[in-house]
Design an enzyme around this catalytic site. Sequence first.
Site, PDB file in Angstrom:
ATOM      1  N   GLU A 142      -5.068   1.452   2.616  1.00  0.00           N
ATOM      2  CA  GLU A 142      -4.949   0.220   3.403  1.00  0.00           C
ATOM      3  C   GLU A 142      -5.125   0.537   4.874  1.00  0.00           C
ATOM      4  OE1 GLU A 142      -3.169  -2.939   5.854  1.00  0.00           O
ATOM      5  OE2 GLU A 142      -2.562  -0.851   5.770  1.00  0.00           O
ATOM      6  N   GLU A 143      -4.567   1.675   5.277  1.00  0.00           N
ATOM      7  CA  GLU A 143      -4.547   2.030   6.699  1.00  0.00           C
ATOM      8  C   GLU A 143      -5.925   2.446   7.223  1.00  0.00           C
ATOM      9  OE1 GLU A 143      -2.200   1.265   8.471  1.00  0.00           O
ATOM     10  OE2 GLU A 143      -0.276   1.498   7.463  1.00  0.00           O
ATOM     11  N   GLU A 170       4.088  -6.304   3.883  1.00  0.00           N
ATOM     12  CA  GLU A 170       3.955  -5.615   5.181  1.00  0.00           C
ATOM     13  C   GLU A 170       5.130  -6.004   6.078  1.00  0.00           C
ATOM     14  OE1 GLU A 170       1.788  -3.443   6.322  1.00  0.00           O
ATOM     15  OE2 GLU A 170       0.093  -3.580   4.922  1.00  0.00           O
ATOM     16  N   ASP A 196      -0.309   4.291   1.055  1.00  0.00           N
ATOM     17  CA  ASP A 196      -0.710   5.264   2.076  1.00  0.00           C
ATOM     18  C   ASP A 196       0.016   5.013   3.396  1.00  0.00           C
ATOM     19  OD1 ASP A 196      -2.378   2.889   2.200  1.00  0.00           O
ATOM     20  OD2 ASP A 196      -3.661   3.916   3.643  1.00  0.00           O
ATOM     21  N   HIS A 213       0.845  -1.206   0.000  1.00  0.00           N
ATOM     22  CA  HIS A 213       0.000   0.000   0.000  1.00  0.00           C
ATOM     23  C   HIS A 213       0.870   1.241   0.000  1.00  0.00           C
ATOM     24  CE1 HIS A 213       0.587   0.755   4.367  1.00  0.00           C
ATOM     25  NE2 HIS A 213       0.481  -0.550   4.532  1.00  0.00           N
TER      26      HIS A 213
HETATM   27 ZN    ZN Z   1       0.952  -1.473   6.346  1.00  0.00          ZN
END
Ligand code: ZN
Length: 387
Positions: free
Chosen positions: A138-139, A166, A76, A74
């Site tokens: 994603e966050e 991640e 963001d 991601h």
């Molecule tokens: Zn993450």
Amino acid sequence: MGAELSTAKELLGRLVAFDTTSHKTNIPLIAFVEDYLNRHGIDSVRVPTADGQKASLFATIGPSGTGGVALSGHTDVVPVASQNWSTDPFTMVERDGRLYGRGTCDMKGYLACVLALVPAFKARRLSLPIHIAFSYDEEVGCTGVRPMIAELGKTLVLPRMVVVGEPTTMTVVDAHKGPVRWSVDVTGKAAHSSMPHLGVNAITYAARLLGELARMEEELKRLPPNPRFDPPYTSLQVTQVEGGTASNIVPVPCWFGWEIRRLPGYDGMDLDQRLRRFAAEHCLPEMQRIAPETGIRIDITNEVPAFEAGPNSAAVPLALKLAEQNATFAVCYATEASLFQRGGAPSVVIGPGDIAQAHKPDEFLHVSELEKCLAFLARIADWCETG
Ligand SMILES: [Zn+2]
């Protein structure tokens, strides 16, 4: 490797400089990546939001028309507001073998490694393609990746494996919990606080609901545990509460948020029904006897499935081999892996950095993690070459 490491660091500095806090646009970062790929002769496809303020990006290196290994992350980052940083969070600083900056760990470090290896991927004779799948939002509940996943197997090729980068300190994660979040609005009736019997106290009824949630929390702890997770049960907690207007008014609004983090195999919807039933039986009749316009509104605001690669996953043994690891781990935070898996692409989570550094002030990534990640990605390319 030395050249690739310095490219990865330089790219990470560039990526960190784009303030892609989830509520902001990620388009400048996406345009930068698009341009970078373009300069290496790689076309990419945007999957934009309706308002065009954000986009995911999907690209393929190597043969088209067949699914390969997707490197997914991601773009963001979480907010820096009300965090006390020693340096500017959007200017990466290297100190004592660490790279400081918002998103260095979660998870622009992985994106930088992927991009740094693009020329190397390009130079290989890949028999299976390497895909790049960068998302947004994603966050805020893994929402941005969903439209891209919806295109897999349609306008975008379905990868045969997805590596979600991640931060796992480069260990292989094959399971995670799945959160569900609720928002509960209790609406009471105002009265002078000297006359509470003429009003409906929203906080009082919210407290009854919170009591029921506390009972549910204790019951969840007593269910058979899954020792792979810490804590080994589906956790439940209240995350936010807001209520009341003034010290001399019977409170009209009370709002709270709560969440569960489900073990794989448990959908948790019995808890949703139980809270609604409790409200209908133990709150609403009393409230509405005094004022029919009062009420309780319960909404599910976000849901991410739990992730479990499962014993038959081809992705897990391959990831272990390429990561030179011999054990997998389960984590309690959610990732996009469960959504890719649900979309038909076997997934694993493995990426540079320690989740302990994510979301914090002075977030950092060890340079050694970047090195390990570059080596891992190079082995993925080896595998895609030989098949
Ligand atoms: Zn993450």
